[in-house]
Design a protein around this motif. Structure first.
Motif, PDB file in Angstrom:
ATOM      1  N   THR A  50     -38.014  15.243 -11.938  1.00 32.92           N
ATOM      2  CA  THR A  50     -36.721  15.305 -12.613  1.00 32.92           C
ATOM      3  C   THR A  50     -35.635  15.590 -11.579  1.00 32.92           C
ATOM      4  O   THR A  50     -35.925  16.024 -10.469  1.00 32.92           O
ATOM      5  CB  THR A  50     -36.680  16.409 -13.688  1.00 32.92           C
ATOM      6  N   ARG A  52     -31.114  16.699 -11.371  1.00 36.65           N
ATOM      7  CA  ARG A  52     -29.814  16.975 -11.990  1.00 36.65           C
ATOM      8  C   ARG A  52     -28.781  16.949 -10.873  1.00 36.65           C
ATOM      9  O   ARG A  52     -28.948  17.594  -9.845  1.00 36.65           O
ATOM     10  CB  ARG A  52     -29.805  18.338 -12.657  1.00 36.65           C
ATOM     11  N   GLU A  88     -30.133  16.704 -17.075  1.00 37.74           N
ATOM     12  CA  GLU A  88     -31.405  16.497 -16.399  1.00 37.74           C
ATOM     13  C   GLU A  88     -31.933  15.103 -16.732  1.00 37.74           C
ATOM     14  O   GLU A  88     -31.903  14.681 -17.887  1.00 37.74           O
ATOM     15  CB  GLU A  88     -32.420  17.554 -16.828  1.00 37.74           C
ATOM     16  N   HIS A  89     -32.390  14.402 -15.707  1.00 35.52           N
ATOM     17  CA  HIS A  89     -32.938  13.050 -15.868  1.00 35.52           C
ATOM     18  C   HIS A  89     -34.298  12.980 -15.192  1.00 35.52           C
ATOM     19  O   HIS A  89     -34.585  13.731 -14.273  1.00 35.52           O
ATOM     20  CB  HIS A  89     -32.020  12.007 -15.208  1.00 35.52           C
ATOM     21  N   ARG A  90     -35.135  12.026 -15.620  1.00 30.04           N
ATOM     22  CA  ARG A  90     -36.421  11.766 -14.976  1.00 30.04           C
ATOM     23  C   ARG A  90     -36.243  10.700 -13.913  1.00 30.04           C
ATOM     24  O   ARG A  90     -35.414   9.810 -14.057  1.00 30.04           O
ATOM     25  CB  ARG A  90     -37.455  11.282 -16.002  1.00 30.04           C
ATOM     26  N   TRP A  91     -37.020  10.800 -12.855  1.00 27.10           N
ATOM     27  CA  TRP A  91     -37.067   9.752 -11.847  1.00 27.10           C
ATOM     28  C   TRP A  91     -38.519   9.331 -11.649  1.00 27.10           C
ATOM     29  O   TRP A  91     -39.436  10.114 -11.901  1.00 27.10           O
ATOM     30  CB  TRP A  91     -36.453  10.206 -10.514  1.00 27.10           C
TER      31      TRP A  91
END
Length: 140
Positions: A50, A52, A88-91
């Motif tokens: 994740t 940010r 928050e994002h997933r990668w």
């Protein structure tokens, strides 16, 4: 009226005007690495985690690298464009160093949240966050 009492009164007025509710901290920039990754039969590695970030004036990327055994040699495993909106994002990055470079088992992964800012004609890296973690590469 002397200067000292006037400054004290001004300070009290400023303190009285401050909000009394709980303080909310600005979101911090970070990047994490998932505890497991996959290693396909053809040598393709998939890593994830994740991130940010709160701002970026130029393109921001989540890059990742993996090493195994000696940590002197790192293999780049893809890159993902980041969205810097404070959430928050997933990668997830995928790459293929070569078929026999990595083996299933413990590996060291480094993920970096990096912006490329142009200084004239040159893109220069600006690091927002980085994280290194031991992961388990499983056959996938």
């Amino acid at each position: 009226m002397s200067l000292r009492p006037a400054l004290g009164a001004a300070a009290l007025l400023l303190l009285a005007a401050l909000p009394t509710g709980p303080a909310t901290a600005a979101p911090t920039e970070n990047v994490t690495v998932a505890a497991t990754g996959t290693l396909a039969a053809d040598g393709t590695v998939t890593l994830s985690g994740t991130y940010r970030c709160v701002r970026g004036t130029s393109p921001v990327f989540v890059s990742s690298s993996v090493s195994q055994g000696t940590h002197e040699v790192k293999y780049g495993i893809g890159g993902t464009t980041a969205v810097c909106d404070g959430a928050e994002h997933r990668w997830q990055n995928t790459g293929k160093p070569s078929k026999d470079t990595l083996k299933a088992g413990t590996a060291q992964v480094e993920a970096t949240l990096m912006e490329l800012r142009f200084k004239g004609l040159l893109p220069l890296p600006v690091f927002h966050a980085a994280h290194t973690q031991a992961v388990t590469l499983g056959k996938g």
